[in-house]
Each structure stands twice: as structure tokens, then as C-alpha cells.
Enzyme design. Structure first.
Site, PDB file in Angstrom:
ATOM      1  N   HIS A 409      17.304 -19.463  39.013  1.00  0.00           N
ATOM      2  CA  HIS A 409      18.243 -19.703  40.113  1.00  0.00           C
ATOM      3  C   HIS A 409      19.501 -18.858  39.964  1.00  0.00           C
ATOM      4  O   HIS A 409      19.942 -18.176  40.909  1.00  0.00           O
ATOM      5  CB  HIS A 409      18.601 -21.195  40.156  1.00  0.00           C
ATOM      6  CG  HIS A 409      19.572 -21.555  41.232  1.00  0.00           C
ATOM      7  ND1 HIS A 409      20.943 -21.542  41.041  1.00  0.00           N
ATOM      8  CD2 HIS A 409      19.383 -21.903  42.521  1.00  0.00           C
ATOM      9  CE1 HIS A 409      21.538 -21.888  42.165  1.00  0.00           C
ATOM     10  NE2 HIS A 409      20.615 -22.119  43.079  1.00  0.00           N
ATOM     11  N   ARG A 516      16.866 -17.832  53.277  1.00  0.00           N
ATOM     12  CA  ARG A 516      16.511 -19.139  52.717  1.00  0.00           C
ATOM     13  C   ARG A 516      17.431 -20.193  53.321  1.00  0.00           C
ATOM     14  O   ARG A 516      18.595 -20.321  52.915  1.00  0.00           O
ATOM     15  CB  ARG A 516      16.639 -19.091  51.190  1.00  0.00           C
ATOM     16  CG  ARG A 516      15.601 -18.199  50.532  1.00  0.00           C
ATOM     17  CD  ARG A 516      15.968 -17.786  49.131  1.00  0.00           C
ATOM     18  NE  ARG A 516      17.027 -16.784  49.142  1.00  0.00           N
ATOM     19  CZ  ARG A 516      17.151 -15.805  48.254  1.00  0.00           C
ATOM     20  NH1 ARG A 516      16.278 -15.676  47.290  1.00  0.00           N
ATOM     21  NH2 ARG A 516      18.143 -14.961  48.340  1.00  0.00           N
ATOM     22  N   GLY A 720       5.749 -13.631  48.317  1.00  0.00           N
ATOM     23  CA  GLY A 720       6.846 -14.150  47.487  1.00  0.00           C
ATOM     24  C   GLY A 720       6.468 -13.995  46.030  1.00  0.00           C
ATOM     25  O   GLY A 720       5.911 -14.909  45.419  1.00  0.00           O
ATOM     26  N   CYS A 785       8.962 -10.031  49.495  1.00  0.00           N
ATOM     27  CA  CYS A 785      10.340 -10.524  49.588  1.00  0.00           C
ATOM     28  C   CYS A 785      10.817 -11.150  48.287  1.00  0.00           C
ATOM     29  O   CYS A 785      11.897 -11.727  48.233  1.00  0.00           O
ATOM     30  CB  CYS A 785      10.487 -11.510  50.746  1.00  0.00           C
ATOM     31  SG  CYS A 785       9.524 -13.024  50.550  1.00  0.00           S
TER      32      CYS A 785
END
Length: 830
Positions: A409, A516, A720, A785
Site C-alpha cells: 500500500h 481507484r 492488474g 494497469c
């Protein structure tokens, strides 16, 4: 003669000789000859010495294929002996002759005889008997007289340099710089231009550009009565080259020689097609060019130099594009620690987001926001970040985490924000409760202490070193415009907010390849509404709660669409598991109970009920959209209403809606039916027609394998690769950093698969997904992506399998644009 057989220096000197520049007599030994010397072979010294005059002093310089690989240092004044001392004392003076002899005795003792250099520490170079003292010290230590024969001296020098190159330490050092294990070394033997004696004699270096900026500027140094690069080592006695208010210059002292040197440098630039640094010697005012080397340069200087050479028609625009390493652009896009700054390294981790920043240590997002409100720079330190930390990351100057890898993250958000970030810093101890971190060497750094995070190297530094600012100047813009003329694959940006979209446009992304939407829900006002949705017990109650989120989502999309204009925008529907929006600590649960007007026990039970053993493989993405469809309905409505609001009276553009975590055709059918119904309702309510494109994010192996079924209902696939790599390997992308380094070092993986796309495994799924998807839908748009979209090696694979575009963090867009252009140019040249 070629760099691959004799080295770059030898090849350059050959080219300078062909330009009729005043080079001393030079002989070059090949890689094979030097390898033979290291093995004990005896060269034909009569043949080697034949071009040189009897008694002429010599020097030997290394010539590796790439100058960055290094090599043994040059040794000067070979052939100096007692006889030469007497002879030269008559022509250049006793003091100058003694200086040459002493320098050679010291070099030979250290590098050839391998004696301890401190044997001369107690001797005085300026003593009239210094030469005799140095020879005596040598003989005492070596237990033999100093060699007097030039041929014997030269053999000793050549053999010592050859063996130094093939030693274990030297091999390891150059392999660290990217040299192959069997890299060869050539040696260049050159007649000495003395640089000492009567008249104006000395040595220096000259170049026509500034190494930091690349701007035209004559730079270098000259020092009278010196040899080699003495002028660069000693600032005290050195002269400037051009007239300078700070001191004496070569231009004032010997204007004719200065003018000739600049003329030679210009000729070398034009004919060698490169900015070169000249190493020269003056001997009684006469110029000798000893060497020409490629000017050392920063990334920003490299860009300006390449552009300048192309604009002057010395190289083509395509060659200018090819000369810049894509990853070197990071130095231009972000602040960096100055290359000459002192680095007090206190720890290291994974260089997750490039650039460097300094700030006071803080341990919570709230503290980071408080620092930002006071105008203070801070570094957010966490064990690992989560979506609730996003506001703190926005406020911080840099981020540092104990855990995580290249696609954790903190890493992904850091790259998206252009925020310097180091993750997986396990060399340090993080004591979050005590609000301190302990450095590798045991030093303790507490909240408020100043540290620097270098996301380019992965180092954490104490204090505030000198920085270099980012530089997106005219040369950078020109180079990128040339790159765009050549590339044949699109480059979009991953952008979640209007600020991200603005950055993407600044770097000339062709659109948004991944927005997102869940990041919007972590803003304070939206987070409350989202929690009300989670705690609603019935569909109707959820729909009411979502009415509060609808206008916020719609407003955000309108802003995104307005910023991007007619450029495509691909919006990913809600992806994360619901538990990410809920607190985990007692205080947070109490605050939540108060805001929802519910008993603490009810809130605690509901939070526990939403917990999952493996939430990243649980109820998230399309699974959440099917089981809690009200969220999906709200987002679709927000997208369609924003499309109409943003276009005004103009023709609506076509938004792209992407379904995450798909693994079955039926999932797409259910979602498409739902979205079509929302689209029909909005068309009726607004009395306006519009269209949209539907696609899936291929991030499960099954989606890639069943692509032919899934593609029947899609306009596009976007791979992804972050999650696809995670699921293919069975690796947690947040935890892989703990063991990835040993795995790469021991050859289990060639590279970190979260950093460089695994073409054999994950790449095979991409290839199958692309082929099978287009079998069902020939005009299916294909892209990547994940963060691999910004990796030059991964872009090469994407082009190979026929993808239409890549999408990456905004600050990686220029890197992707340049890498894609270079790949296209290489294909054209083959």
C-alpha cells in the site's frame, strides 16, 4: 581496434590520432595480451618498445570496455632511472627531474613491488638528497635495488596492472557496476609529455559543458609544473581555464594554447559525437592531448547534452532519445540527495518510490496532518500503511515502513503521489508504541527527530543532507516530445484524485488507465457515510445511506472528467473489503458507536463479523458488487451523471467502467445487467443519450485462462499485474519483501516479480489472456494497469504480446514514454 577488444580509451585515442590531434606516441595492448600477462606470459618487449625513442619516458593507462567499470590507476614516468635523472637535470633542471623520479619510485613501490607506502613517510621530498633516500628505503624494504632498466620496469607495471584487474576484489567491484564476469582490460602505453620543466609546462583537463546542468560552460583546471590529473586533486596551485574574477587563468597566461584547446574540444564534440573531457599537458607551451573521456554527467545534464547534440545535427533525434536511461529520469522528476553530500546512513529498505525528502519523524496520520498545518515537513513512520493513512501520506514529505514490498500500500500510494518512500526497512527496529526507531548501529531516533528518506536508493539518513531540486526544463520537454514521435504503445496514468490527474497531464499521460474509486471514501465526510452503509441491515437502508455518497462521488468524477478533457478515463468500481473502512482499536470503535448512535457491543460484534481470514481473497471487488449491489448502483449512477454534467451541451465522451477481481463470465453478466439498468434510468431522467465502455480487471489466473468467455461481454481488458502476480505465485505482496532479497541473491527468482514482470509465469497468463480475449473480441482493447506498467522491461513484453497501452503512477509516465520510444526505435533499427 574496437572497445570490445582493446577498450574504450584505446579506441578513443585511435580516433583522436585520425583527427590529427597532437597525441604522444601510443601503443595499445589487447584484452587477450593483458590476460596473457596476468597468466605469466612474457610479451615481446622489443616489439612493444619499437615505436618509442630510446630513453623516452612512458606511462601506462587502463582501457576497459566501459570506463564506468574502473581499472587500475595510471602509472607515469616509467623509464626514470639514475641515468635519466642526470640527463633530465641538464635539460629541465635538477628539481623538476627529481620530482619525476620520486613520483615514479613511489608509484612503482606501491603498485608493482607491493611495498607499504608508509616506508617514505619520514622522508622529505624537498631534500636535495631525497632521490637517494627514496632509493635506499626501497632497497631496504624490497631487499633488492630499484630496477634501472626501462623494459624491466615496463614489464613489472604491465603485469601488476593485469593481475590487479583479474583479482577477486576488482572483479566483485566491477560486477557490482554491471560488468560481466569475464570483462577484459586493455592497456595503453604512451610516451610521456612531462608537464614539468622550463617555459610554461603543466597539466589539466578541459570540457565544454557543466557536468551538473549540461549547459555550455568551459570547465576544468590547469596547474603549472604538474602531471596527469594533479590539477584536479589540488585546488591550491591550480588555475581556472577561462578568465575568472576569483583567480588566475590559463586563458590569461597562455591565450594561444587556451584557444587551441577549446578548438580541439569542439572538434572532438563534432567528430566523436559526444561531449568529451580533454586531458592535456603543456610542455614549453606546446600542447599534448593525452586522453579524451566522455564527460561525467548528472541525469539532467545527460538530457540537455543529448538534446543539444541533436539540435546541432551532430546526432539524430532518435539517437538522442536512445542515449538516456529511462530510470535516470527519476533524478529529474524528484528532489534527490546531492551526489556530493555526506550520507549518515542509519538503515535501509526497499526503494519503493523515488526521490528524497527530509522531515521530523511522526508516527500517525493525524500527527502528519498537524505538522502540515504548522508548515513543518515530516516523515510518516508506520509498521505498514493502510487506506486510513492516505491523508497522512498526503501531508507528509516522505514515508517509511517496516513491512511491505514494491506493490504494498505505501509503495503504490507513494509512487502515485510522487512521495519518496522506503518500505520493508527490516534493518531497523520500529517501536511504534514507544514512538521511536532504532538504527542499524543502535542509535535511537524519536518523534520529532529529523531524518531523510531516500526513496531512490532505499537508504534512511540522519539529519538533512544537501539536496538537488527536480528539473523539468526545456531540454526535458524537447526530449520527451521526440520520444512521443517514435513510440507505438500508449501510456496512461493511474490517478485517483483531481490532483493525481493534474500531475498526469503535466507529464502528458494520454488518459487515466486506472482510477481507484475507494480512495475517495476515506475522506472524513465520506468515511462516515460509508460506515453507515456497512452497518445498514437492509437493501433499502443501504440505498438511503449511499445517497449521501452519491453527490460526493459525482462531484469528484466531474472534476476528473473536466481535467482530462476528451482523454479516456477508466474508473474501477469499488474493490477493497469492507473491514478496511472500520476501526480496529477500542477508541476507534467507541467513536464509531457514538457517530452511529449504536451500543458499543453491537458495533464490536459487527466489526468482528466482517473480519476475514484472508480479506484480500475474500469478499471484495466484483464479489462485493454482486452481494451488496447498492454500492455498484451508486457508483454507476455517479459516473453517468458526472459524464453528462461535465460535457455540458457538448457531445458526452465515453467513460470506461472496469470491474475488479473477475474470475467468471457470470459475474460480468450480472454486473453488466445492473449497470445497463442504471444507464437506462439516467438516460430517461436526463433525456440525453450517452454510451460507456465496460471492461474487466484481469487479476486472477482464472480470468486470464477463461478470457475467451469473459471477453464476450467486454470492450477492454486491463491486466492488474500486482494482484495477478500475488495470486500466481501465492505470495503476499505486502510481506514478500521480508525474504525477496535472499531469493533473488540465490537465484530462486531472477528479479523481484512485483518489481519486474515475471514473463515466464505471470507473463504467460497475460499472453493467454490477450490471445483468448481477442479470439472472442478481435477489437478488444488490452492494457496493463499494475505498477509493472512503468517498468521498461515489462513494457517491452507488453509490446511483444500486442497490448494497446500501459498505465502507471503519474510520476512514472515519463519513464514509460521514454522506454516505449526506445523499444520502438530498436525495432526499427533491427
Amino acid at each position: 581496434m574496437a572497445p570490445a577488444t582493446h577498450g574504450g580509451r584505446a579506441k578513443c585515442l585511435q580516433r583522436l590520432a585520425r583527427l590529427d590531434l597532437p597525441l604522444p606516441t601510443t601503443v595499445a595492448l589487447s584484452f587477450d595480451a593483458v590476460h596473457g600477462l596476468a597468466a605469466g606470459e612474457q610479451p615481446d618487449m622489443a616489439q612493444v618498445l619499437a615505436p618509442f625513442e630510446d630513453g623516452q619516458l612512458l606511462c601506462v593507462r587502463p582501457s576497459s570496455e566501459d570506463p564506468d567499470w574502473g581499472g587500475p590507476g595510471a602509472i607515469l614516468n616509467i623509464g626514470m632511472n639514475d641515468e635519466q635523472l642526470a640527463s633530465l637535470s641538464e635539460t629541465i633542471g635538477a628539481e623538476a627531474a627529481a620530482k619525476l623520479y620520486l613520483k615514479f619510485i613511489q608509484s612503482y613501490s606501491t603498485h608493482v613491488a607491493r611495498l607499504d607506502p608508509d616506508i617514505f613517510d619520514d622522508l622529505d621530498n624537498s631534500d636535495p638528497d631525497a632521490v637517494a633516500d627514496f632509493l635506499e628505503a626501497y632497497e631496504d624494504e624490497a631487499e633488492e635495488p630499484f630496477p634501472q632498466d626501462r623494459s624491466a620496469q615496463l614489464i613489472g607495471v604491465l603485469r601488476s596492472m593485469a593481475r590487479a584487474w583479474e583479482g577477486t576484489t576488482a572483479r566483485l567491484l566491477r560486477q557490482a557496476k554491471g560488468a560481466p564476469a569475464d570483462a577484459g582490460l586493455g592497456l595503453v602505453i604512451q610516451a610521456m609529455a612531462l608537464g614539468v620543466g622550463h617555459g610554461e609546462s603543466g597539466s589539466g583537463v578541459l570540457q565544454l559543458v557543466n557536468s551538473d546542468t549540461g549547459l555550455p560552460q568551459i570547465t576544468g583546471r590547469y596547474m603549472s609544473q604538474s602531471q596527469g590529473r594533479d590539477a584536479m586533486k589540488s585546488g591550491a596551485g591550480a588555475l581556472f581555464l577561462q578568465k575568472d574574477a576569483r583567480g588566475a587563468s590559463l586563458e590569461e597566461k597562455v591565450p594561444d594554447a587556451f584557444a587551441l584547446l577549446t578548438e580541439y574540444a569542439g572538434l572532438m564534440r563534432a567528430r566523436l559525437r559526444e561531449e568529451m573531457q580533454i586531458e592535456f599537458t603543456l610542455e614549453n607551451g606546446e600542447i599534448h592531448i593525452l586522453d579524451g573521456v566522455r564527460v561525467q554527467r548528472s541525469a539532467r545534464a545527460a538530457v540537455r547534452i543529448a538534446v543539444s547534440l541533436a539540435e546541432d545535427k551532430i546526432i539524430t533525434r532518435e539517437e538522442a532519445v536512445m542515449r538516456i536511461e529511462p530510470r535516470a529520469l527519476n533524478e529529474l522528476l524528484h528532489r534527490q540527495v546531492d551526489s556530493e553530500a555526506e550520507r549518515d546512513v542509519i538503515g535501509s529498505g526497499i526503494a519503493a518510490s523515488p526521490g528524497a525528502a527530509t522531515g521530523r519523524i511522526v508516527f500517525t496520520a493525524a500527527e502528519a496532518q498537524a505538522c502540515a498545518a504548522r508548515g513543518e515537513a515530516c516523515v510518516l513512520v508506520r509498521r505498514e500503511t493502510n487506506p486510513e493513512d492516505i491523508r497522512g501520506m498526503h501531508a507528509a514529505s516522505a514515508a517509511l515502513t517496516e513491512r511491505g514490498g514494491m506493490t504494498s500500500h505505501a509503495a503504490v500510494i507513494g509512487r502515485g503521489l510522487g512521495l519518496p518512500c522506503v518500505v520493508g526497512a527490516t534493518s531497523m527496529r520500529f517501536q511504534i508504541r514507544k514512538k521511536r526507531i532504532i538504527a542499524t548501529d543502535g542509535r535511537v531516533f524519536r518523534e520529532g527527530d529529523v531524518i531523510t528518506v531516500d526513496g531512490t536508493t532505499g537508504n534512511i539518513l540522519a539529519g538533512e543532507p544537501k539536496m538537488m531540486e527536480a528539473a523539468l526544463d526545456d531540454a526535458f520537454q524537447t526530449l520527451m516530445s521526440w520520444a512521443d514521435l517514435s513510440r507505438d504503445i500508449g501510456v496512461r496514468a493511474n490517478a485517483d484524485t483531481p490532483a493525481d490527474a493534474t500531475t498526469a497531464l503535466m507529464f502528458e499521460a494520454e488518459g487515466i488507465g486506472l482510477c481507484r474509486t475507494e480512495h475517495m471514501f476515506f475522506e472524513a465526510d465520506q468515511l462516515i457515510a460509508m460506515r453507515e452503509v456497512i452497518f445498514a441491515n437492509a437493501s433499502a437502508d443501504r440505498a438511503v445511506a449511499l445517497q449521501a455518497l452519491l453527490p460526493m462521488q459525482r462531484e469528484m468524477f466531474v472534476e476528473l472528467f473536466n481535467i482530462m478533457g476528451k482523454r479516456p478515463v477508466c474508473i474501477r468500481l469499488f474493490d477493497p473489503p469492507l473491514h478496511e473502512f472500520l476501526p480496529t482499536d477500542r477508541a476507534g470503535l467507541r467513536d464509531l458507536a457514538e457517530s452511529l448512535n449504536l451500543p458499543l457491543s453491537d458495533v464490536t460484534r459487527r466489526v468482528e463479523a466482517l473480519g476475514e481470514y484472508n480479506p484480500m481473497l475474500g469478499m471484495r471487488g466484483v464479489r462485493l458488487g454482486i452481494t451488496v449491489p447498492e454500492i455498484l448502483d451508486m457508483q454507476a449512477r455517479a459516473i453517468f451523471e458526472a459524464t453528462l454534467d461535465a460535457c455540458g451541451d457538448n457531445e458526452p465522451f465515453v467513460p470506461e467502467i472496469m470491474i475488479p477481481l473477475v474470475s467468471a463470465k457470470r459475474e460480468v453478466e450480472l454486473v453488466k445487467t445492473r449497470i445497463d439498468a442504471v444507464a437506462a434510468a439516467v438516460r430517461t431522467e436526463r433525456a440525453r443519450d450517452f454510451d460507456y465502455r465496460l471492461g474487466v480487471m484481469v487479476e486472477t489466473p482464472r480470468a486470464a485462462l477463461r478470457a475467451e468467455d469473459i471477453a464476450q461481454h467486454c470492450n477492454f481488458f486491463s491486466f492488474g499485474t500486482n494482484d495477478l502476480t500475488q495470486m500466481t505465485y501465492g505470495l503476499s505482496r505486502d510481506d514478500a519483501g521480508r525474504f525477496m532479497s535472499p531469493y533473488v541473491q540465490q537465484g530462486v527468482f531472477p528479479e523481484d516479480p512485483f518489481h519486474t514482470l515475471d514473463q515466464e509465469g505471470v507473463g504467460e497468463l497475460l499472453r493467454l489472456g490477450a490471445e483468448r480475449g481477442r479470439r472472442a473480441q478481435p477489437d478488444l482493447t488490452l492494457s496493463v494497469c499494475g505498477e509493472h506498467g512503468g517498468s521498461p522491461e515489462s513494457i517491452a513484453f507488453c509490446r511483444q504480446i500486442g497490448l494497446d497501452y500501459v498505465s502507471c503512477s503519474p510520476f512514472r509516465v515519463p519513464v514509460a514514454r521514454l522506454a516505449a520510444a526506445q523499444l520502438a526505435i530498436k525495432d526499427k533499427l533491427q
